[in-house]
Design a protein around this motif. Structure first.
Motif, PDB file in Angstrom:
ATOM      1  N   GLU A  73       0.835  -1.200   0.000  1.00 21.38           N
ATOM      2  CA  GLU A  73       0.000   0.000   0.000  1.00 21.38           C
ATOM      3  C   GLU A  73       0.875   1.257   0.000  1.00 21.38           C
ATOM      4  O   GLU A  73       1.894   1.308   0.695  1.00 21.38           O
ATOM      5  CB  GLU A  73      -0.870  -0.018   1.257  1.00 21.38           C
ATOM      6  N   ASP A  74       0.455   2.244  -0.746  1.00 23.29           N
ATOM      7  CA  ASP A  74       1.205   3.503  -0.784  1.00 23.29           C
ATOM      8  C   ASP A  74       0.786   4.365   0.413  1.00 23.29           C
ATOM      9  O   ASP A  74      -0.232   5.039   0.388  1.00 23.29           O
ATOM     10  CB  ASP A  74       0.910   4.235  -2.107  1.00 23.29           C
ATOM     11  N   ASP A  75       1.584   4.339   1.460  1.00 21.61           N
ATOM     12  CA  ASP A  75       1.221   5.098   2.652  1.00 21.61           C
ATOM     13  C   ASP A  75       2.030   6.388   2.794  1.00 21.61           C
ATOM     14  O   ASP A  75       2.109   6.970   3.868  1.00 21.61           O
ATOM     15  CB  ASP A  75       1.367   4.230   3.919  1.00 21.61           C
ATOM     16  N   LEU A  76       2.637   6.819   1.704  1.00 23.47           N
ATOM     17  CA  LEU A  76       3.383   8.083   1.736  1.00 23.47           C
ATOM     18  C   LEU A  76       2.507   9.197   1.177  1.00 23.47           C
ATOM     19  O   LEU A  76       1.937   9.061   0.099  1.00 23.47           O
ATOM     20  CB  LEU A  76       4.649   7.967   0.879  1.00 23.47           C
ATOM     21  N   THR A  77       2.449  10.270   1.889  1.00 29.60           N
ATOM     22  CA  THR A  77       1.689  11.418   1.387  1.00 29.60           C
ATOM     23  C   THR A  77       2.547  12.192   0.387  1.00 29.60           C
ATOM     24  O   THR A  77       3.770  11.986   0.314  1.00 29.60           O
ATOM     25  CB  THR A  77       1.304  12.366   2.540  1.00 29.60           C
ATOM     26  N   GLU A  78       1.925  13.079  -0.352  1.00 34.40           N
ATOM     27  CA  GLU A  78       2.666  13.878  -1.330  1.00 34.40           C
ATOM     28  C   GLU A  78       3.713  14.754  -0.643  1.00 34.40           C
ATOM     29  O   GLU A  78       4.805  14.959  -1.167  1.00 34.40           O
ATOM     30  CB  GLU A  78       1.710  14.763  -2.150  1.00 34.40           C
ATOM     31  N   GLU A  79       3.364  15.229   0.553  1.00 34.00           N
ATOM     32  CA  GLU A  79       4.311  16.074   1.297  1.00 34.00           C
ATOM     33  C   GLU A  79       5.540  15.251   1.687  1.00 34.00           C
ATOM     34  O   GLU A  79       6.670  15.719   1.600  1.00 34.00           O
ATOM     35  CB  GLU A  79       3.662  16.653   2.566  1.00 34.00           C
ATOM     36  N   GLU A  80       5.254  14.031   2.121  1.00 35.65           N
ATOM     37  CA  GLU A  80       6.367  13.165   2.534  1.00 35.65           C
ATOM     38  C   GLU A  80       7.263  12.845   1.335  1.00 35.65           C
ATOM     39  O   GLU A  80       8.489  12.812   1.451  1.00 35.65           O
ATOM     40  CB  GLU A  80       5.827  11.867   3.146  1.00 35.65           C
ATOM     41  N   LYS A  81       6.638  12.632   0.199  1.00 35.96           N
ATOM     42  CA  LYS A  81       7.432  12.345  -1.003  1.00 35.96           C
ATOM     43  C   LYS A  81       8.283  13.555  -1.400  1.00 35.96           C
ATOM     44  O   LYS A  81       9.448  13.394  -1.801  1.00 35.96           O
ATOM     45  CB  LYS A  81       6.514  11.952  -2.166  1.00 35.96           C
ATOM     46  N   ALA A  82       7.673  14.705  -1.271  1.00 36.00           N
ATOM     47  CA  ALA A  82       8.429  15.927  -1.590  1.00 36.00           C
ATOM     48  C   ALA A  82       9.608  16.080  -0.637  1.00 36.00           C
ATOM     49  O   ALA A  82      10.710  16.485  -1.037  1.00 36.00           O
ATOM     50  CB  ALA A  82       7.514  17.142  -1.504  1.00 36.00           C
ATOM     51  N   GLU A  83       9.374  15.761   0.614  1.00 31.73           N
ATOM     52  CA  GLU A  83      10.431  15.856   1.616  1.00 31.73           C
ATOM     53  C   GLU A  83      11.554  14.858   1.308  1.00 31.73           C
ATOM     54  O   GLU A  83      12.738  15.182   1.433  1.00 31.73           O
ATOM     55  CB  GLU A  83       9.824  15.583   3.011  1.00 31.73           C
ATOM     56  N   ILE A  84      11.153  13.672   0.886  1.00 23.85           N
ATOM     57  CA  ILE A  84      12.161  12.655   0.532  1.00 23.85           C
ATOM     58  C   ILE A  84      12.996  13.162  -0.646  1.00 23.85           C
ATOM     59  O   ILE A  84      14.215  13.034  -0.661  1.00 23.85           O
ATOM     60  CB  ILE A  84      11.480  11.315   0.174  1.00 23.85           C
ATOM     61  N   ARG A  85      12.316  13.742  -1.616  1.00 24.87           N
ATOM     62  CA  ARG A  85      13.035  14.269  -2.780  1.00 24.87           C
ATOM     63  C   ARG A  85      14.009  15.378  -2.371  1.00 24.87           C
ATOM     64  O   ARG A  85      15.112  15.485  -2.883  1.00 24.87           O
ATOM     65  CB  ARG A  85      12.040  14.832  -3.804  1.00 24.87           C
ATOM     66  N   ARG A  86      13.544  16.162  -1.424  1.00 19.88           N
ATOM     67  CA  ARG A  86      14.361  17.291  -0.994  1.00 19.88           C
ATOM     68  C   ARG A  86      15.593  16.844  -0.218  1.00 19.88           C
ATOM     69  O   ARG A  86      16.681  17.367  -0.402  1.00 19.88           O
ATOM     70  CB  ARG A  86      13.519  18.234  -0.126  1.00 19.88           C
ATOM     71  N   THR A  87      15.385  15.860   0.646  1.00 20.12           N
ATOM     72  CA  THR A  87      16.497  15.437   1.512  1.00 20.12           C
ATOM     73  C   THR A  87      17.372  14.361   0.878  1.00 20.12           C
ATOM     74  O   THR A  87      18.433  14.065   1.386  1.00 20.12           O
ATOM     75  CB  THR A  87      15.975  14.915   2.862  1.00 20.12           C
TER      76      THR A  87
END
Lengths: 377, 178
Positions: free
Chosen positions: B158-172
């Protein structure tokens, strides 16, 4: 027919089952260890558990290497240039901050140059610590060339001693240093300060005695660099070398420097110099020379040229403090003459040697004025 | 009921004897000790129990279920005399070097493609390095080159990552963007 249907059903079952399987972290990690960096980048976005596992274990799992053939470089990061300044008090903090600020996993160290031209043994030690820190903490994925330059012959023992560290590191590959690392202690600099020029951080020209016009004029890369992002000129006039070398060395360096600046201003005529960085360790008798040269460079009639930063180191003997102060004042007048928006943020004095006074005057231009300059141009 | 003991646990004769292994769904598997010993966990149990080992009453495996253990046994049967595998990694990228699989091994994983995670977990619990690393490699092979959506679809995650979390992952994690 029925067999085919069964197979399709089985495939559908396998691919459509939405059981949320919990996979222990250690198993996930083992799987990730078989992935390349690019696939890991994709796996980061699968789910929270995978993402956390990857991020928390970055030091154990593979790292990107797919840009080996197609490097993506961030400007200014392709070369990490370590210079330990004599008057930097918090050297380690400075360096670590620099690594944190500029370091990026994409960074390839095409060339790591460590200049070791300090006066103090302690500074050489610090320099080596910085280099070790870089490898231990920042973990560059590839270092093509590691060059250790020293112009202080009596500091070579420590350089040699530390060379073992880098050599061992390259051999055992514990820190994943690329196997093409070459470690050089440049013996050319043993006695001679010489003149080192770096263009755009990836083209380096080292000018040796008496060969300056030839090298500069015929360097294959120089005409491709009319836009000079950073120009670094190091002119070191050595006083602590065997006496019989002093005169020649000083004369040649003086001539080389003059020839270079003439060439740069008159023949090469760069259209844009974003930053000029002068690092001059001078005897007071060369002050006039450098002043003339800086003046010449900064006053070429081309409005597109500007200087964002000018840094000057002026060590002088105790008896010459007075002259050096005059020199600083001359520079303060000189730099604003390029543009009235220059502001002097700071300059500092420092006494370094117990056996003689060395006065370091640091002149720095505020970043705000740099922005103003950009607008002007 | 006649009770056999595991005298001389390392003797070749013992390897030819049968031992009963009970999985968590109460299924009993009669296995040659030589085959069972491919699993370090079972081997340790046999060695620890020594003379007190009751071969007929069975060794319990509370963390493995019958169908998976059946598949594991198939592997053990094939690899009972195989040498220990050597795990190596690339010094530059830290990426594990991939094993070259035999035809039998390829076929084995093709057959149990939908149970790779279960096999990896069982192999991990039973400490069967060859099965564990080969399964992990096979899983990596399936993940490699696929998008997150495809991976989720394939493993039913299941995709339990929110868009914000994905953006944060991309950023960090700048490295993940190329």
């Amino acid at each position: 027919m029925s067999n085919c249907t069964d197979i399709f059903r089985w495939i559908e079952h396998v691919f459509s089952t939405k059981h949320q399987l919990y996979i222990p972290t250690d198993i996930l990690l083992t799987v990730f260890q078989y992935l390349d960096g690019a696939s890991l980048g994709q796996a980061l976005f699968v789910c929270n558990h995978w993402s956390q596992t990857i991020q928390e274990n970055r030091s154990y799992i593979p790292r990107p290497y797919n840009f080996f053939t197609n490097p993506i470089l961030i400007k200014g990061e392709d070369v990490y240039h370590i210079v330990v300044y004599q008057n930097r008090k918090n050297k380690t903090i400075y360096f670590e901050d620099a690594v944190k600020d500029f370091w990026n996993p994409r960074t390839i160290l095409y060339k790591l140059v460590i200049y070791a031209n300090p006066y103090a043994y302690r500074t050489v030690k610090n320099l080596m610590e910085h280099a070790k820190f870089l490898f231990k903490e920042a973990k560059p994925i590839k270092v093509k060339k590691l060059k250790i330059i020293s112009n202080r012959w009596n500091r070579f023992n420590i350089l040699h001693k530390n060379r073992g560290f880098f050599q061992e590191m390259a051999e055992t590959e514990k820190l994943s240093v690329h196997d093409r690392v070459s470690i050089t202690i440049n013996d050319d600099y043993k006695y001679l300060g010489g003149l080192g020029i770096k263009f755009n951080k990836h083209l380096s020209i080292n000018v040796r005695n008496g060969t300056t016009p030839y090298l500069i004029g015929r360097h294959p890369g120089i005409y491709r660099h009319h836009f000079i992002k950073e120009l670094s000129i190091r002119s070191i006039f050595v006083r602590y070398i065997p006496y019989h070398l002093v005169t020649d060395t000083a004369f040649v360096d003086e001539r080389s420097t003059r020839q270079f600046v003439n060439f740069l201003c008159d023949d090469l005529a760069p259209v844009h110099v974003k930053r000029t960085y002068w690092l001059c360790i001078l005897d007071a008798k060369y002050t006039n020379l450098m002043e003339t040269l800086i003046n010449k460079f900064n006053h070429v009639d081309d409005p597109r040229r500007f200087c964002q930063q000018a840094t000057l180191y002026v060590p002088a003997m105790k008896s010459l403090i007075q002259e050096s102060q005059c020199y600083l004042e001359a520079v303060l007048q000189l730099v604003p003459s390029r543009s009235r928006s220059f502001l002097i943020r700071s300059y500092e004095y420092e006494v370094k040697r117990p056996d003689g006074w060395i006065l370091n005057l640091r002149l720095q231009v505020s970043p705000i004025s740099c922005i103003k300059l950009k607008i002007c141009n | 009921m006649a009770t056999e003991s595991a005298n001389g646990v390392s003797s070749p004769e013992l390897n030819e004897r049968d031992v009963v292994i009970t999985t968590n769904d109460n299924r009993n598997f009669t296995v040659k000790i030589g085959v069972a010993r491919v699993s370090k966990t079972i081997n340790n149990m046999i060695q620890d129990l020594g003379e007190s080992l009751d071969l007929s009453s069975g060794i319990p495996l509370p963390n493995v279920d019958g169908p998976i253990f059946e598949k594991v046994l198939e592997w053990c049967e094939e690899h009972k005399n195989a040498p220990e595998i050597k795990v190596e990694q690339d010094p530059h990228t830290r990426e594990r070097k991939w094993f070259t699989m035999t035809e039998w091994e390829e076929e084995y994983f093709r057959k149990f493609l939908s149970h790779l995670w279960d096999l990896a977990m069982a192999a991990n619990y039973l400490e069967i390095p060859s099965l564990y690393y080969y399964t992990c490699q096979k899983l990596a092979e399936r993940i490699k080159g696929r998008t997150p959506e495809q991976i989720r679809e394939m493993f039913g995650i299941e995709d339990d990552l929110t868009e914000e979390e994905k953006a944060e992952i991309r950023r960090t994690n700048v490295w993940c963007t190329y």
